[in-house]
Design an enzyme around this catalytic site. Structure first.
Site, mmCIF file in Angstrom:
data_model
loop_
_atom_site.group_PDB
_atom_site.id
_atom_site.type_symbol
_atom_site.label_atom_id
_atom_site.label_comp_id
_atom_site.label_asym_id
_atom_site.label_seq_id
_atom_site.Cartn_x
_atom_site.Cartn_y
_atom_site.Cartn_z
ATOM 1 N N GLY A 101 0.868 -1.343 0.315
ATOM 2 C CA GLY A 101 -0.352 -0.210 0.350
ATOM 3 C C GLY A 101 0.938 1.586 0.053
ATOM 4 O O GLY A 101 2.156 1.463 -0.445
ATOM 5 N N GLU A 102 -0.389 2.485 0.745
ATOM 6 C CA GLU A 102 1.156 3.985 0.684
ATOM 7 C C GLU A 102 1.126 4.219 -0.483
ATOM 8 O O GLU A 102 1.237 5.583 -0.809
ATOM 9 C CB GLU A 102 2.861 3.415 1.134
ATOM 10 C CG GLU A 102 2.515 3.059 2.246
ATOM 11 C CD GLU A 102 4.147 2.914 2.909
ATOM 12 O OE1 GLU A 102 4.795 3.033 2.725
ATOM 13 O OE2 GLU A 102 4.177 1.907 4.165
ATOM 14 N N GLY A 103 0.763 3.878 -2.066
ATOM 15 C CA GLY A 103 1.347 4.478 -2.719
ATOM 16 C C GLY A 103 2.242 4.497 -3.402
ATOM 17 O O GLY A 103 2.915 4.322 -4.547
#
Length: 345
Positions: free
Chosen positions: A312-314
């Site tokens: 996740g997180e980008g």
């Protein structure tokens, strides 16, 4: 609703003439037709989005990390403590997370938005976490609209500051539970086929997580034709904000590169709200979470990168950005057979 309505009014279909011009240009460039695989239709898609061939280079790019907490955490769907959400927000702001490292390498800016963390203060916070979707709707419709408008505002501000591509990021302990619920609700695929291990849960916790999602869907019976209803009943604040971020990007006619399963579930909601938003979407990567593949298939999006990522997180969106930029740069910089004096077949 004013910001949402204004964004929806600006979202429309691609420019067919620009797509045709990009397709034709690809055939005149000094390479065999189709030699760049998925990058060629991607460049044409972005021409249609921008309404011009070649489309603007998607640089600079900005990743926005939307953070929120979840009432369903109380159901034991993850072993990670809820306070990690707020702690990771601090880590993002300090530049110490993986997405920060990837973004520095790629020259991508990082913006962190607390839309629903259980602790701390934020100008964008809609509420301090969602309600427990296992026992009641996670959000009200008004709260969903507020979160959508946070995402729209962030997208608008980043574009006004010069961003030519928007990248989705997220943070929220337990947020793969509402993501799976959203994907099951929008696609009709059973919960046990879209629910994954998130941060690495064991078999027993996975079975329990799936049971929680099945129960929530049976309890609330979300209407898949109503994106706001589905978000309200089984979604999260970061999911709703990312959906708004997508709508904001589509309204500005700039590409939105999706990260993993959270972004994919939010994209389903965005497209349910505004079907033409699909034309702004680029699937950055295929998350290891099974629901991500289901969601992308439903959206008819093929991911650019498949590295087994599940952070996740980008992170996956940032990694994919260079490929998106390369696809467009080909239309700007590669010579045609005529201009280069190269013989055609």
């Amino acid at each position: 609703m004013e910001l949402l309505s204004a964004a929806l009014d600006r979202i429309g279909p691609p420019d067919a003439e620009a797509v045709a011009a990009a397709d034709a240009l690809q055939l005149r460039l000094t390479k065999p037709p189709g030699a760049l695989g998925a990058l060629e239709p991607l460049a044409s898609k972005l021409a249609g989005l921008a309404g011009v061939c070649p489309p603007p280079l998607p640089e600079p790019a900005a990743v926005a990390i939307f953070a929120g907490d979840h009432g369903v955490h109380a159901q034991g769907v993850t072993p990670w403590p809820q306070e990690v959400t707020g702690q990771m927000v601090g880590n993002f702001l300090a530049g110490g997370a993986v997405v920060n490292a990837f973004a520095r390498q790629a020259g991508v800016s990082v913006t962190v938005i607390d839309v629903g963390v259980a602790t701390g203060e934020s100008d964008y916070k809609v509420r301090t976490g969602t309600r427990d979707l296992a026992v009641e709707p996670a959000l009200t419709r008004a709260e969903v609209v507020a979160a959508l408008e946070v995402g729209i505002a962030v997208a608008r501000n980043l574009v006004e500051d010069g961003a030519k591509a928007l990248l989705t990021g997220d943070m929220g302990i337990a947020n793969t539970t509402p993501a799976a619920a959203l994907i099951a609700a929008f696609t009709g695929v059973p919960a046990d086929e879209v629910t994954g291990r998130g941060t690495g849960i064991d078999d027993r916790t996975l079975a329990h997580k799936t049971w929680v999602i099945e129960g929530a869907l049976a309890l609330h019976r979300p209407d898949r034709a109503d994106g706001i209803d589905v978000l309200a009943k089984v979604g999260g604040l970061e999911h709703a904000a990312i959906a708004g971020f997508i709508l904001g990007g589509a309204a500005a006619r700039v590409p939105v590169i999706l990260d993993g399963v959270i972004a994919a579930s939010a994209a389903l909601a965005a497209v349910a709200i505004a079907p033409d938003a699909i034309h702004a979407l680029v699937a950055g990567h295929r998350s290891a979470e099974p629901g991500a593949t289901v969601a992308l298939k439903h959206l008819n999006l093929e991911p650019l990168v498949d590295l087994g990522l599940r952070l996740g997180e980008g992170t996956g969106a940032v990694l994919a950005h260079g490929l998106v930029a390369s696809a467009v740069r080909v239309l700007h910089e590669v010579a045609t057979f005529d201009s280069a004096g190269v013989s055609e077949k």
